[in-house]
Every structure is written in structure tokens, then in C-alpha cells.
Scaffold this active site. Sequence first.
Site, PDB file in Angstrom:
ATOM      1  N   SER B  25       0.574  -0.760   0.409  1.00  0.00           N
ATOM      2  CA  SER B  25       0.275   0.081   0.061  1.00  0.00           C
ATOM      3  C   SER B  25       0.717   0.931  -0.361  1.00  0.00           C
ATOM      4  O   SER B  25       2.188   1.367   0.779  1.00  0.00           O
ATOM      5  CB  SER B  25      -0.829   0.282   1.148  1.00  0.00           C
ATOM      6  OG  SER B  25      -1.643   1.333   1.004  1.00  0.00           O
ATOM      7  N   ILE B  75       4.337  10.475   5.347  1.00  0.00           N
ATOM      8  CA  ILE B  75       2.655  11.056   4.068  1.00  0.00           C
ATOM      9  C   ILE B  75       2.269  11.289   4.925  1.00  0.00           C
ATOM     10  O   ILE B  75       0.908  12.408   4.987  1.00  0.00           O
ATOM     11  CB  ILE B  75       2.259  10.349   3.424  1.00  0.00           C
ATOM     12  CG1 ILE B  75       3.723   9.403   2.543  1.00  0.00           C
ATOM     13  CG2 ILE B  75       1.506  10.304   1.818  1.00  0.00           C
ATOM     14  CD1 ILE B  75       5.148  10.484   1.460  1.00  0.00           C
ATOM     15  N   ASN B 103      -6.158  -0.867   0.530  1.00  0.00           N
ATOM     16  CA  ASN B 103      -5.934  -0.652   1.819  1.00  0.00           C
ATOM     17  C   ASN B 103      -6.771   0.625   3.031  1.00  0.00           C
ATOM     18  O   ASN B 103      -6.892   1.373   2.507  1.00  0.00           O
ATOM     19  CB  ASN B 103      -5.111  -0.067   2.019  1.00  0.00           C
ATOM     20  CG  ASN B 103      -4.176   0.110   2.805  1.00  0.00           C
ATOM     21  OD1 ASN B 103      -3.920   0.821   3.737  1.00  0.00           O
ATOM     22  ND2 ASN B 103      -3.064  -1.005   3.538  1.00  0.00           N
ATOM     23  N   CYS B 135      -0.347   2.647  10.404  1.00  0.00           N
ATOM     24  CA  CYS B 135      -0.082   3.836  10.009  1.00  0.00           C
ATOM     25  C   CYS B 135       0.934   4.344  11.155  1.00  0.00           C
ATOM     26  O   CYS B 135       0.111   5.275  12.344  1.00  0.00           O
ATOM     27  CB  CYS B 135      -0.589   4.218   9.296  1.00  0.00           C
ATOM     28  SG  CYS B 135       0.440   5.976   8.554  1.00  0.00           S
ATOM     29  N   THR B 198       5.768   0.177   8.181  1.00  0.00           N
ATOM     30  CA  THR B 198       6.955   0.130   8.538  1.00  0.00           C
ATOM     31  C   THR B 198       7.350   0.560  10.037  1.00  0.00           C
ATOM     32  O   THR B 198       6.669   0.357  11.122  1.00  0.00           O
ATOM     33  CB  THR B 198       7.242   1.860   8.162  1.00  0.00           C
ATOM     34  OG1 THR B 198       6.117   2.987   8.536  1.00  0.00           O
ATOM     35  CG2 THR B 198       6.793   2.418   6.819  1.00  0.00           C
ATOM     36  N   GLY B 249      11.365  -4.050   3.583  1.00  0.00           N
ATOM     37  CA  GLY B 249      12.407  -4.341   2.779  1.00  0.00           C
ATOM     38  C   GLY B 249      13.018  -5.590   1.431  1.00  0.00           C
ATOM     39  O   GLY B 249      14.113  -5.582   1.039  1.00  0.00           O
TER      40      GLY B 249
HETATM   41  C1  LIG Z   1       5.291   6.519   1.099  1.00  0.00           C
HETATM   42  C2  LIG Z   1       4.455   5.235   1.773  1.00  0.00           C
HETATM   43  C3  LIG Z   1       3.399   4.950   1.528  1.00  0.00           C
HETATM   44  C4  LIG Z   1       3.364   4.430   2.506  1.00  0.00           C
HETATM   45  N1  LIG Z   1       1.972   4.319   2.404  1.00  0.00           N
HETATM   46  C5  LIG Z   1       1.003   3.309   2.968  1.00  0.00           C
HETATM   47  C6  LIG Z   1      -0.461   3.468   4.056  1.00  0.00           C
HETATM   48  O1  LIG Z   1      -1.116   4.110   3.243  1.00  0.00           O
HETATM   49  N2  LIG Z   1      -1.005   2.218   4.183  1.00  0.00           N
HETATM   50  C7  LIG Z   1      -0.424   1.071   4.397  1.00  0.00           C
HETATM   51  O2  LIG Z   1      -1.261   0.614   5.253  1.00  0.00           O
HETATM   52  N3  LIG Z   1       1.089   0.958   4.212  1.00  0.00           N
HETATM   53  C8  LIG Z   1       1.212   2.730   3.710  1.00  0.00           C
HETATM   54  N4  LIG Z   1       2.535   2.168   3.340  1.00  0.00           N
HETATM   55  C9  LIG Z   1       3.584   1.308   3.789  1.00  0.00           C
HETATM   56  C10 LIG Z   1       4.023   0.013   3.176  1.00  0.00           C
HETATM   57  O3  LIG Z   1       3.198  -0.285   2.461  1.00  0.00           O
HETATM   58  C11 LIG Z   1       4.711  -1.547   3.762  1.00  0.00           C
HETATM   59  O4  LIG Z   1       4.220  -1.700   4.545  1.00  0.00           O
HETATM   60  C12 LIG Z   1       6.631  -0.456   4.302  1.00  0.00           C
HETATM   61  O5  LIG Z   1       6.788   0.652   3.501  1.00  0.00           O
HETATM   62  C13 LIG Z   1       7.330  -1.575   4.326  1.00  0.00           C
HETATM   63  O6  LIG Z   1       7.798  -1.895   3.163  1.00  0.00           O
HETATM   64  P1  LIG Z   1       8.449  -1.994   2.118  1.00  0.00           P
HETATM   65  O7  LIG Z   1       9.956  -2.353   2.620  1.00  0.00           O
HETATM   66  O8  LIG Z   1       9.280  -2.586   1.093  1.00  0.00           O
HETATM   67  O9  LIG Z   1       8.462  -0.411   1.756  1.00  0.00           O
HETATM   68  C14 LIG Z   1       3.955   3.179   2.753  1.00  0.00           C
HETATM   69  C15 LIG Z   1       5.251   2.627   2.608  1.00  0.00           C
HETATM   70  C16 LIG Z   1       5.499   4.017   1.740  1.00  0.00           C
HETATM   71  C17 LIG Z   1       7.241   3.918   1.749  1.00  0.00           C
END
Ligand SMILES: Cc1cc2nc3c(=O)[nH]c(=O)nc-3n(C[C@H](O)[C@H](O)[C@H](O)COP(=O)(O)O)c2cc1C
Lengths: 316, 316, 265, 265
Positions: B25, B75, B103, B135, B198, B249
Amino acid sequence: MTGRPDLMASTVGGLPLSSPVVIASGVWPYDPALWTADRLEGVGALSTKAVSLAPRAGNLGTRVWETPCGMLNSIGLQNGGVRDFMERGLPVAESAGRPFLVNVVMESEGEVSECLAILGGQRERIPAVELNVSCPNVDGDGMAWGMTARSTAKAVAVARRSWDGPLWVKLTPQAPDLAGAARAAEAEGADAVVCGNTWLAMAMDLQKRRPAFQRVVAGLSGPAVFPLALRTVWEVCGAVSIPVIGCGGVASWEDAAAMLLAGASAVEVGSALFTDFDLPRKIADGLMKYTAAAGIESLSGLVGLGRKNHEGGERR
Amino acid sequence: MTGRPDLMASTVGGLPLSSPVVIASGVWPYDPALWTADRLEGVGALSTKAVSLAPRAGNLGTRVWETPCGMLNSIGLQNGGVRDFMERGLPVAESAGRPFLVNVVMESEGEVSECLAILGGQRERIPAVELNVSCPNVDGDGMAWGMTARSTAKAVAVARRSWDGPLWVKLTPQAPDLAGAARAAEAEGADAVVCGNTWLAMAMDLQKRRPAFQRVVAGLSGPAVFPLALRTVWEVCGAVSIPVIGCGGVASWEDAAAMLLAGASAVEVGSALFTDFDLPRKIADGLMKYTAAAGIESLSGLVGLGRKNHEGGERR
Amino acid sequence: MTHRAPRDFPAEVVENLRLDGKTTALVLRCPGVASTAEPGQFVMLRAGTGNDPFLGRPLAVADLSGDRFTVLCRTVGRGTELLSSTPAGAELTVRGPVGTGFWSARRGVPLPKTVHLVGGGVGMAPLLFALRRLDGTAVGRVILGVAGQGWEGLTRWAGERIPSLDLYSQDGTLGRRGLALDGLPEGLPDEEEIWACGPEGMLRALTKRYPGDLGRIRVALESRMACGMGGCLGCVLPTTSGNRRVCSDGPVFTAEEVLWDDRSA
Amino acid sequence: MTHRAPRDFPAEVVENLRLDGKTTALVLRCPGVASTAEPGQFVMLRAGTGNDPFLGRPLAVADLSGDRFTVLCRTVGRGTELLSSTPAGAELTVRGPVGTGFWSARRGVPLPKTVHLVGGGVGMAPLLFALRRLDGTAVGRVILGVAGQGWEGLTRWAGERIPSLDLYSQDGTLGRRGLALDGLPEGLPDEEEIWACGPEGMLRALTKRYPGDLGRIRVALESRMACGMGGCLGCVLPTTSGNRRVCSDGPVFTAEEVLWDDRSA
Ligand SMILES: Cc1cc2nc3c(=O)[nH]c(=O)nc-3n(C[C@H](O)[C@H](O)[C@H](O)COP(=O)(O)O)c2cc1C
Ligand SMILES: Cc1cc2nc3c(=O)[nH]c(=O)nc-3n(C[C@H](O)[C@H](O)[C@H](O)COP(=O)(O)OP(=O)(O)OC[C@H]3O[C@@H](n4cnc5c(N)ncnc54)[C@H](O)[C@@H]3O)c2cc1C
Ligand SMILES: Cc1cc2nc3c(=O)[nH]c(=O)nc-3n(C[C@H](O)[C@H](O)[C@H](O)COP(=O)(O)OP(=O)(O)OC[C@H]3O[C@@H](n4cnc5c(N)ncnc54)[C@H](O)[C@@H]3O)c2cc1C
Ligand SMILES: Cc1cc2nc3c(=O)[nH]c(=O)nc-3n(C[C@H](O)[C@H](O)[C@H](O)COP(=O)(O)O)c2cc1C
Ligand code: FES
Ligand code: FES
């Protein structure tokens, strides 16, 4: 060093530091060739490898594993025990001509008291103790002590009774209520808290199709964890009045500056020394230039400035 | 894709996936040019940007910051609200010809029920919901729901009552008892848990000498967090029987393979798409070759194999 | 122009020209970008195969020719240092072309009779490209403002390409002493526009200078970016029509639509 | 030899010789290492300035000359890939020299009359260096065993340097078909030693072959490493005298002191 090194000096948690860069526990060997002035430029103090009452063999199997911008370790507190330290480690540590901390594993209350009593027997030779309630790589004790405010309080109270010199307490970032653990350490008489140790993580061995480490989990360190560690430092600095030493992923003077702005009085540097012996000098130099360029008088002017500016709350 | 793509197919938490790679997401825009087959090779499903009942403007000031092998974001759930999603986002999502998850932000119980009721009004158009109790970038709701087993249970119960389609629950790695939160989600009827979001972190702006983000903290993602996320996946897979989707990651097929070996049924990929559009295809291809080389029949043979081998406990 | 989402391409460094101590022109072979980029668009560039640095670095397209395009890269930190030290023959990764250029930024509105171009420092890059594409529109003033010492290379480069370039430097060592805006006309007649790119301060000064003409000032803005594809919402800018993404709704906006006071400095 | 702790040095790649698809010889200008390294010692090598990959890669010193030393790098993963694609002229970071070499591994014990050298694959590297330094000790067999196809470059390189090289390959495409150990003498007389470096399997087979002579077999071992300075205790090996660090107590040990059964495979 360029500039005025005296501006880098401070006393942190009972320890006079010529530079705010402390070598973290478990990374610097008792190799006399490495405890000399020319190998320790920019180093304010050193923490020893963890010392336990009895010798510990440490963990079997794979012990280190590289990760993106970091590494995992599962050393498991291998050390020769406190008596071996007194005989063989201490003379080396003393040879460096700068303060050091003996990193003492929080084992059972009895064990840690005995261990500290042995150190205390040579009180004048040992500048400070760093109580390690945060090792993620052993069962039973180690990190468990640091997981709650209550157990942290208990650990620090025992240590405080057995050791009357400067006492730093090294917290674990795994503690759900880290600020509470830090407050507990302060309340029980810690002179400073180190924030923190490695982060619980793991690796999979794709060749063997099983976890890389026998204990499955291991501790993550290195630049990867820096943003996490910085956040914990910010939190803990908001919770206690004793000095906080930032530790986790510091690999540049910029990282050190960020830690100080967040409120840390000094930083510990661990894994980054695996890639650069000269890092402490670079950090000290960089901090000196940064404070000078910012028109800040001395290091202490930097400590917590980020929080002050944030609370000042100008619009950005 | 090379090899036999059908070996990559599975049904995860009620959603048929042609590949175990799900776009996480908040990273993929509603840009019709990006929801086409040739831009989504190797993608099994996509999760939308978070949707709330009312529109949200998101956070002010700096929103993204690079870190070693990763990035921070703050964000703050900017989105046009669920009605805007139905009108403008949904048609784009539908155009991709593969499953997607909406989501949904866990706001108040009333808000989330209303939001889900609106989605439920078009139940046949919406393959699944991913309930976001994680979040870190908003006050009040967001991550707070995911912090304890109890509040997670409450959130999932409400969502389950309002939405009868496949329901994935996206947990927060900040939960002190993550396994407990996962069990709570399972008990309340979640079809799968996503593990996780995150990691709470921060950055300091050295020029401004203050935190980079207005809310100080922000969420860390990218390769840096992979070893942390993998450890949480291992933990959660040991705690629940519903499928677990590994997230955090993942940036290579090796990372995806490690997640599956640890017990994940699929992976979500977020930040790594910022540097490589083609990553999902590379992951799907890599997994296919890896299973083939290992003599494993299909993807499901990989899921949890690392745990089995570990528990088998041969000496290494 | 139909919208195309950016793509990722390998791009060979064909030339690496160190213009001065801090400015480098990189000529990249990359048909995917070179065939479609318009002035104001940019690319996200990455060096090496590691994840540190993690994110791409946004750099404007400064020129196109055949299967190649050029960027001007000013070294400010580790990413630009890495990029500008990539030797000819080596490969970079490019995401692009990204964004809505000068032309598309006011869809439907015909180009003005005359355009003045004002660049601050390396912000000159997209204007150099724009200049080559202006067709049927008269070019008014073309101004480059720099700090002075340390900008010899960029000013030479721009001067060689634009005979009519007005050059200003704050320290007076290059061209006239002064700010770029000193070179602009007093008023901005209805059929004229200003296109500008440069430091935030310069752009704000521009809006102060022509408060009534903001609709005819097009600015190419900067913002921290993660994805370069409109997905992360990391680069947003407060505008009269809400938060808009600098990477895909911009980087070119009219000065009128930007809520300058809400934008973080 | 007095102990010196390793230091970090910049090292210019003077030559990058691709020996075969997977093996590269890198000649590095680095007086700090070249002036002191002894056979069996190694360096930790890092490419680039980023933190990914994070750790140095241990590679044996394969040769020395003047202010230069040579490593033979076999590409197995990202680190060795990066190192072996570093072009001449570029700089690497070197930590070294690290470890206790063949000579120092049995301090006080005089060198034997005859030494047999057995290398498996790129494990030949430290033996090549050892061979050049043997002085007053007769060289018995010098054997290199490889898998076969894909090892042309290394075998050529070694063959050019050692006229008496016995070459074995498992697939029979290079030298004789067979394993390196096939080239060793039946028994190991008291005044002879074997020095070996190569895959774990080969070393274990060696200990099985000469169960009574382990004290006269010196092996150069590998282990995952983080610090390369004896600090992290990440590389330890179970020995008869407890856990010992491969990086600083080794990498050369006698086969007798290694607890082979406790060592993870
Ligand atoms: C710019 C950005 C925006 C995100 N927005 C959302 C969101 O709206 N809803 C959500 O559940 N996770 C959101 N996430 C989290 C990601 O979906 C993901 O769970 C998190 O970044 C860890 O995975 P990654 O290391 O592959 O990025 C966001 C992440 C990033 C980097
Ligand atoms: C649309 C656009 C076009 C640009 N065109 C050019 C150009 O043609 N030539 C040129 O030299 N520069 C240009 N820039 C600025 C350039 O992107 C930054 O100087 C560069 O990203 C800095 O990276 P660094 O690693 O060297 O610096 P660091 O400060 O180490 O970078 C750290 C992080 O901050 C980001 N960052 C730092 N400064 C900026 C900035 N000014 N704008 C956006 N992100 C920033 C980086 O991308 C990175 O993510 C442009 C920026 C944008 C947004
Ligand atoms: C003392 C010593 C001397 C060596 N000498 C040579 C040599 O002369 N020539 C040569 O080609 N190789 C040599 N090796 C092996 C070489 O270090 C590894 O092949 C290399 O580290 C692999 O890195 P990578 O990034 O390519 O592989 P990856 O598998 O991606 O590496 C991941 C991590 O595992 C470590 N690792 C992987 N394989 C090994 C290994 N076999 N030994 C130790 N760590 C490993 C890496 O260092 C890194 O930290 C030596 C190893 C040691 C310990
Ligand atoms: C190999 C290794 C061994 C360690 N051993 C100890 C130890 O014995 N006691 C301790 O308190 N911390 C130990 N640590 C933790 C470090 O002191 C430090 O807290 C941690 O690595 C985070 O800092 P860094 O990212 O700078 O390495 C060890 C870390 C590493 C990498
Ligand atoms: S950089 Fe991601 S939306 Fe603009
Ligand atoms: S690699 Fe650190 S002790 Fe050997």
C-alpha cells in the site's frame, strides 16, 4: 584534529571524555597494538567486550551475517570471565591512557554482584562500568533484564549496590517502554544510559534453507539501524535528566551530530569500525567543524539543540 | 517468466494470486498507464493507497527522507476519502485485470464501519480489504489500533462485521506483543495478516538543526528493515494458522525466498519499487528457479520450509 | 501529448564532462528517454547496484540528441558526487522521463508571443532544453544568475549555447554583478511569460516582483522525492487545487497555483 | 615477527586481469600491505564509498612485488562481483595485512625439510605466495584441484607460475581427472608437511587421509568475518585450545588443533 580539541571535551556520566566518541562494547579486541594513541585518535573512551562472572564460550555455528547497510551478530557474550579480564584484559585497557568502561553482563543478581565486587576490588583501576541489560544473543538473562522498567530497576539497583564508580546502563531497543526503562535506571542511580544495543532480527540461509543462526534471531547493527536508534535517543532524552549516549548505526560525523542534536551527550560507535578504523577521528573533526560553522561555542551547545529548535516550533 | 508460472500460483487469504508478489500500500499511483499487464509483470495483486472515510490532506512539510539502504516517510495517509476512491481509484484498480486490496485505515469504529459499508455496497467489484491498523504517521488512530492484542481484536471485529469479503490485517512491528496481535486478528476472523508496516524512526536535518519531519518520527522502510521484518514474520508464523504476508524491505527474489522459508505465503513489496519497476517479475522468476533448483514441486513447498528444517534440528 | 508513465532504463555514460569543480555534464545513451522527453521533464538517476544510496536523484533533462540526453549535475551530496564521478563507459539506471514539462504545464493555453527564461545556477538546465524547442515563440531575455566563483564551468557551457545569455553573479566575478532578476524587464505584458528554475529564494522573489502576473510565470520546482512516478506522495506541494505531486503533476507549475506561504522552506 | 594490527589503506587497482569468466587477478598498489604481508595473511577489501555491501571481503594475498600485491578473486556473490569489476585506476579500501600466516602458525617449530602444497580452486592463492617464499625448504608436490570447466583462467595462471604444478579436475577437462588429494604421496614422513587451502570438504578429506600426521598439516581456513581485526569474535573456530579467531589467530592452523566435528559445515 583541526580546530580546538578542548571544545570537544566534556564529562559524561562521571567519565571525562576528550571526545564524545566512545567505542562500543564487543568490537575492539584486547590487542595491545590497537590500544595505542595513534590507533585511537578521536576516541574519548572505550567499552570492553562484555564480561561475565564465569567464562562463556558463546554461541555455536554462524555468528555474523551481512545485511543491507548492516550486519547481524550472534556472538553470545563469549568472554573469559571477570577473573581473566582482570588478569589479561585490564592491563591492555589501562595501556590506552584514556577512560574505558567495563561492559558487565547482567546475569543473576548474585553473579553480577560478585562480578562487580571483583572489579570493585581494583576500583582505582577501573574508570567506569557499563551494565549490559540488553544482549539479545543469550537465553535466560541478557536482554530479558532490560525489557521492562521493573526488571531494569532491579538490575540497576543490584549493580549500584555493588559498584560505587560511574555506572552507565546499556538499554535494549526491544523494551516496549524504553523511556520507562531509562527512567528506572535513572531512579536507581545510573549515571548515564546508553541507548541502545542491537535490534532483534534474523537471516535465512538460502543454501541450507534454514535460519542462518542456530538461535534463529540475532542482533542487527550498523548504518541500517541508525534512524531507529536516533528515534529511541530522542524518546529517552525526553524522559531522563542523566546523560544519554546514543548508540546504533553511527557511521559518520553527521550521524553523531544528529544524535547530539537529539539530546545525546556522546555516541558509541560499533560496527562502523569494522569498515573504518579512522572513523572516531573523522567524527571528532566533523563535529568540531560543524559546531564552529554553526557559531556554537562548544559541544555542549549542540546537545539537545534539535529538541529546543523543535519545541521553539517555528514554522518550516 | 521462465519455467512454469502455474507453480507460482496460490490462494492466499481468500485471494487467488498468480504470483506471490503483492504491491504494498501507498506506493503505486492510480495512474492508468501503470495498471496495465506489461507494467505489472510478476505482480500477483496490488494494495491501494490507504483509504479513509473522509478525505485527508496528509502531513505538512518534509515527507520523505533517505536513510542508509532505506527511507523514511511521513505521508500521513493523504487520500481523497472512500467516495473519491469509488469514483476515481476503483475504475483504475479494476483495469489491471488482477486482484487488488483496498487498504482501509482503521479510524474510529464508526468511521471504519461506514467506510467498509460503502466498499461493501460494491462488494463484487472489490476483491479484498487490507485493514491498516499500523500507520505510524498520524495521531490518535492509525498505528495505535495495532499496538495491543486487545485493540487489534476490537478493530478486526468491527471490520469483520462490516465487510464479508477477504480481509487481510496489516500489523505494526511496533506492537510489543506482535504474535498476540496476530492471534487476535486470527481469532476475530481475519483471513490473513500482513507483517508488517514501517518501523518507527526519525531523521535530523543538520542544516536546520531540528528534526526533519514535523511529527519528528516517521516510518522506516526499504532493505534496511528486511532482517527486522523477517524476524517478525518468523514470530508471527509461529503464532497463527492463517496465511502471513511478509512485508518490509523485500528488494530481491532472495528476500522473498527468505520470507517464504520463514513461513510467509506471499510478500508485499513497497519502497523497492521506487528503484526498480521490474522487481516483481524478477522476484517471480527468481523464486521459480530457486524452487526448481531445490527440487521443490511448487511454491507451497517453500512456505515454512526453513522452520521445518530448523525444527528438524540437524546439527550444522 | 498523451501521458506515459516513466520507465526504468539502463543508460550508458557516453561522455562525462567536468565543467568546473562542482558541475558535470553527463551525456547518457538512453533511447527510451531521449525519444520522448520534453523540456521541464526530468529523470531519476542511480549509480551502482547497491542500495546505498537508496533513492534515485532527480535531474532535469538539459538537452537531447538522437538516442542521447544530457543532464547537468551539481555536486551537493553523496548521490550527486557518485553520479558526477561515473566515468564514460559505465552504466547508470534511469527512471524517466518524469513529470509535466513547460509545454504541458498549461495544457490548452497557447504558448505566449514571447518567453523570458531565468535560471538560477544549475536550474538553468531545463531552460537550456526549453530554449531549443521554442518554435514560433520569441525568446525575450535569457538570464543565468549564479553565486560567482565556482560557477565558471556552467556559465561557460551555457554561454557557448546561448549567444544572447545575460549573466549575473552575486560576487561580480562572472558577468554583471547582481541577481538574475535584475535582468528581467520592469513589467510583464500580457502576451509575455517568464519561465524560471532555480533556488526557492529566487522563485519567491520573482512572485514578489510580478504579483499581478503569476499566471504567466511558469516555475520548475524541486522537492524531495522517493518514487518519481507519482506513487509515494512524498513530493507534494500545496496548491490552489490541493496537494499536488511535484514529480508527476509538476515539476512545472504556474506561480499562481503554488501556495507559496504553505510550502516549507 | 612482531605482531602488527592491521590498518586501513586506500589501494589503487593497477591491473584488473580477468582470468576466466569467474576469476580475476587484481594487482593493487598499497605499500602498507605490500611491505609487510606474509604468505597465509589476507586483506579485507571494500569497493565504493557506500555502506552496501557493508563488510569487507576477505581475500588472501597471492603475491607481492614492490609496493603492490595481488589477490585472486573468484566471483561468488555481490561483493566479489563488485571487486572483480573494479577497473584499473579505481580505488579500493584495504584492511590488512590480517592474520597469522603459514610461517607464524607454528611459531618456534622449524620449517620442515619438505612441504607439499595443495590448493582447491582459488584456495591456491596463498599457496602461490608461500611457494615464492619457501627458502631452504624443499618443495614436494604442488597440486591444484578444480572442478573443471570454468577454471581455465586460474589453472593457466597457476601453471605459468609453477612449472611443476600437478593439475587435477573433477570433470577431467583440465589436467588429470581426479581430486587434488590424488596427487599426494601415500604417507607423510616425519620431516614433511602439507600446507593446504581450499574447500572445507577437501580439508576434511585431508585429515581423514593422514589421521596420524595432523600436526604436520597446516590448513588456511575460511569463516564469515565482520571486523578482520580480532574484535568481533564472529569468525571463531573451535580448537583444542578453545574458540580461536580465524582472522587473527588464523587463518592458518594445524589440522591437529581444529575440532573438525564441532565446526559448522
Ligand atoms: C511512501 C510510503 C507510503 C505508504 N503508505 C501506506 C499506506 O497508505 N497504507 C499502508 O498500509 N502502508 C503504507 N506504507 C507502508 C508500505 O505499504 C509497507 O508496508 C512498508 O513500506 C514496508 O515495506 P517496504 O520496505 O517494502 O517499503 C507506505 C510506505 C511508503 C514508503
Ligand atoms: C525536479 C528536479 C530537478 C532537478 N534538476 C537538477 C539538475 O538538473 N541538476 C542538478 O544538479 N540538480 C537538480 N536537482 C536537485 C538534485 O536532485 C539534488 O541536488 C540531488 O538530489 C542531491 O542529492 P545528493 O545525494 O547529492 O545530496 P544529499 O543532500 O545527500 O541527498 C539526500 C536526499 O535529499 C534529496 N535532495 C537533496 N537536495 C535536493 C533537492 N534540491 N531537490 C530534491 N531532492 C533533494 C536527495 O535526492 C536525497 O534523497 C533537481 C531536483 C528536482 C526535484
Ligand atoms: C581468510 C579468507 C581468505 C579468502 N581468500 C580468498 C581468495 O583469495 N580468493 C577468493 O576468491 N576468495 C577468498 N575467500 C572467500 C571470499 O572471502 C568469499 O568468497 C567472499 O567473501 C564472498 O563475498 P560475496 O559478497 O561475493 O558473496 P556473498 O555470499 O554475497 O557474501 C555474503 C557474506 O558472506 C561472506 N562470505 C561468503 N562466502 C564466504 C567465504 N567462503 N568465506 C568467508 N566469508 C564468506 C561475505 O564475506 C559476506 O559477508 C577467502 C575467505 C577467507 C575467510
Ligand atoms: C560483533 C558485535 C559484538 C557485540 N558485543 C557486545 C557486547 O559484548 N556487549 C554489549 O553491550 N554490546 C555488544 N554489541 C553491541 C554494540 O556494542 C552496539 O551496541 C551495537 O552494535 C549497535 O551499535 P553499532 O550499530 O554502532 O554497531 C556487539 C555488537 C557487535 C556487532
Ligand atoms: S516522488 Fe513519489 S509521488 Fe512524487
Ligand atoms: S572477523 Fe572479527 S574477530 Fe575475526
